[in-house]
Design an enzyme around this catalytic site. Structure first.
Site, PDB file in Angstrom:
ATOM      1  N   ASP A   1       0.915  -1.275   0.090  1.00 27.59           N
ATOM      2  CA  ASP A   1       0.104  -0.008  -0.081  1.00 27.59           C
ATOM      3  C   ASP A   1       0.879   1.236  -0.048  1.00 27.59           C
ATOM      4  O   ASP A   1       0.754   2.127  -0.895  1.00 27.59           O
ATOM      5  CB  ASP A   1      -1.024   0.053   1.204  1.00 27.59           C
ATOM      6  CG  ASP A   1      -1.737   1.217   1.410  1.00 27.59           C
ATOM      7  OD1 ASP A   1      -2.756   1.593   0.763  1.00 27.59           O
ATOM      8  OD2 ASP A   1      -1.322   2.180   2.043  1.00 27.59           O
TER       9      ASP A   1
ATOM     10  N   ALA B   1      -4.745   2.587  -0.995  1.00 26.62           N
ATOM     11  CA  ALA B   1      -4.669   2.310  -2.243  1.00 26.62           C
ATOM     12  C   ALA B   1      -5.086   0.698  -1.971  1.00 26.62           C
ATOM     13  O   ALA B   1      -5.801   0.215  -3.133  1.00 26.62           O
ATOM     14  CB  ALA B   1      -2.997   2.133  -2.462  1.00 26.62           C
ATOM     15  N   ASP B   2      -4.807  -0.032  -1.148  1.00 27.35           N
ATOM     16  CA  ASP B   2      -5.460  -1.324  -0.790  1.00 27.35           C
ATOM     17  C   ASP B   2      -6.828  -1.602  -0.906  1.00 27.35           C
ATOM     18  O   ASP B   2      -7.590  -2.273  -1.470  1.00 27.35           O
ATOM     19  CB  ASP B   2      -4.759  -1.852   0.373  1.00 27.35           C
ATOM     20  CG  ASP B   2      -3.400  -2.675   0.357  1.00 27.35           C
ATOM     21  OD1 ASP B   2      -3.243  -3.276  -0.689  1.00 27.35           O
ATOM     22  OD2 ASP B   2      -2.897  -2.805   1.432  1.00 27.35           O
ATOM     23  N   LEU B   3      -7.438  -0.608  -0.095  1.00 29.16           N
ATOM     24  CA  LEU B   3      -8.700  -0.406   0.069  1.00 29.16           C
ATOM     25  C   LEU B   3      -9.430  -0.244  -1.170  1.00 29.16           C
ATOM     26  O   LEU B   3     -10.499  -0.991  -1.535  1.00 29.16           O
ATOM     27  CB  LEU B   3      -9.270   0.559   1.107  1.00 29.16           C
ATOM     28  CG  LEU B   3      -8.870   0.301   2.776  1.00 29.16           C
ATOM     29  CD1 LEU B   3      -9.042   1.271   3.584  1.00 29.16           C
ATOM     30  CD2 LEU B   3      -9.508  -1.275   3.027  1.00 29.16           C
TER      31      LEU B   3
ATOM     32  N   GLY C   1      -9.441  -3.031  -3.826  1.00 25.41           N
ATOM     33  CA  GLY C   1     -10.451  -4.146  -3.611  1.00 25.41           C
ATOM     34  C   GLY C   1     -11.741  -3.576  -3.578  1.00 25.41           C
ATOM     35  O   GLY C   1     -12.574  -4.534  -4.547  1.00 25.41           O
TER      36      GLY C   1
END
Length: 394
Positions: free
Chosen positions: A140, A168-170, A173
């Site tokens: 991230d 960025a991860d969230l 997803g």
């Protein structure tokens, strides 16, 4: 496990994900009723989730509710064959391996689409499935930096600052889950599945939004602005007698209401602050004048006074204060599940549907908790299941 009846309850999802971006994607589907099978390595081979924390920890628990658990050794030919058997009747597969791993294991989109052409296969990576950075490991904070976010976060001159959540991860997803649902809708017309792709870098670049378009369309490279909004002025953080608050008073009409509610008609008469351009040019002087007033009373006083005047504003909460706020409680973002065996409170979905809302119906599964149950549904006998366990296929 209780059935999570909901708008996605007719879909079966095979969850091969780890860490955060992939589980975030699958959680979006599970909370709206999709039948999710979380696939992990057998206990003797499991190395744990490198970034998800302990299984009993709050982070892992919040990411993996509403799923059944199956252990499966995807490094063995029999394990891959079993996955393909599951894929024959599944609707969705989600994975966030490095791009080359799934091909090496023989569980890439092309391989699984051969056994089920209707399959929607979603891949989340750090930098994309091909290109010069495809083989790089994704993380991230790396995406926050390369995606431009850290260059505009923090106080002017402070140097790059990461955002306090894995944005960025969230977002990767969430975007992948949106792509899955688009592909499922399209499948109703074509009868065919497809490969859905998202990456941390793409998600972060997209989330720059107006800051990105300022460069693409106007050639402006945004800089750190701290708590000041880069274009709407005055918008920022102001100290009160007992803390801090946000005020957003952009545009002439709202600015006039703000100044009057603060008892600062003198600011309206000041030629420097007559126009949006002037307020932008003299931002520091205007902010100092506003804060001179806000420091004379409490946050609650000013929040009430400015809201009554129609000026956007609000307190700046710690996380515990946020969950104690009456509006947050009313919205039900904190969702408690008590199944008679344990009680836990999860972060609920931010999307409200009037007839088919999201539901949290089960706590995260123990490692392989539903392995026997799922294999029996596939037609395996208990003797066959015991044999698979003995050989660490499951």
């Amino acid at each position: 496990m209780p059935e999570a009846a909901g708008p996605l309850s007719r879909y079966t999802v095979l969850d091969l994900t780890r860490v955060r971006s992939g589980p975030t994607c699958v959680r979006q589907l599970a909370d709206y009723g999709a039948k999710v099978i979380k696939i992990e390595m057998p206990p003797a081979l499991d190395e744990g989730d490198p970034m998800g924390g302990p299984r009993e920890g709050s982070d892992f628990q919040n990411l993996h509710r509403n799923k059944r658990g199956l252990t499966l050794n995807l490094k063995s030919p029999e394990g891959v064959a079993l996955l393909k058997k599951l894929a024959e009747t599944a609707d969705v597969v989600v994975e966030n391996f490095r791009p080359d791993v799934k091909t090496r294991l023989g569980i890439d989109y092309e391989s699984l689409a051969k056994v089920n052409p209707r399959l929607v296969y979603a891949s989340i990576s750090g930098f994309g499935q091909d290109g010069p950075y495809a083989a790089r490991p994704g993380f991230d904070q790396i995406a926050q930096g390369m995606g431009g976010l850290m260059s505009i976060t923090g106080l002017p001159g402070q140097g790059p600052v990461r955002v306090g959540i894995p944005v960025a991860d969230l977002c990767a997803g969430i975007f992948a889950s949106q792509g899955i649902m688009i592909a499922l809708l399209e499948r109703e017309v074509s009868g065919k599945g497809q490969w859905v792709q998202s990456s941390l870098l793409q998600a972060q670049a997209f989330m720059l939004d107006f800051q990105a378009s300022r460069w693409l369309m106007e050639g402006q490279v945004a800089k750190q602005a701290g708590n000041n909004h880069p274009t709407s002025i005055p918008t920022g953080v102001f100290q009160t007698s007992d803390g801090y608050m946000n005020i957003a008073a952009s545009g002439n009409r709202i600015w006039e209401r703000c100044a009057k509610a603060l008892g600062r008609d003198d600011l309206l008469a000041d030629q420097r602050f007559k126009t949006n351009g002037g307020r932008s040019q003299h931002r520091d002087a205007l902010n100092a004048a506003i804060e001179e007033t806000t420091r004379s009373n409490t946050t609650a006083h000013w929040v009430n006074a400015l809201n009554e005047a129609g000026v956007p504003c609000g307190p700046i909460y710690r996380i515990d204060e946020m969950f104690a706020d009456p509006q947050v409680k009313h919205l039900g973002i904190a969702t408690t599940l008590d199944d008679g065996k344990r009680s836990a409170t999860y972060v609920g979905q931010p999307i409200a549907l009037s007839r088919t809302p999201a539901r949290i119906v089960s706590h995260p599964p123990e490692l392989g908790e539903h392995t026997d149950e799922i294999l029996r549904e596939l037609g395996y006998s208990q003797a066959e299941i015991n044999d698979l366990r003995a050989r660490q296929v499951v």
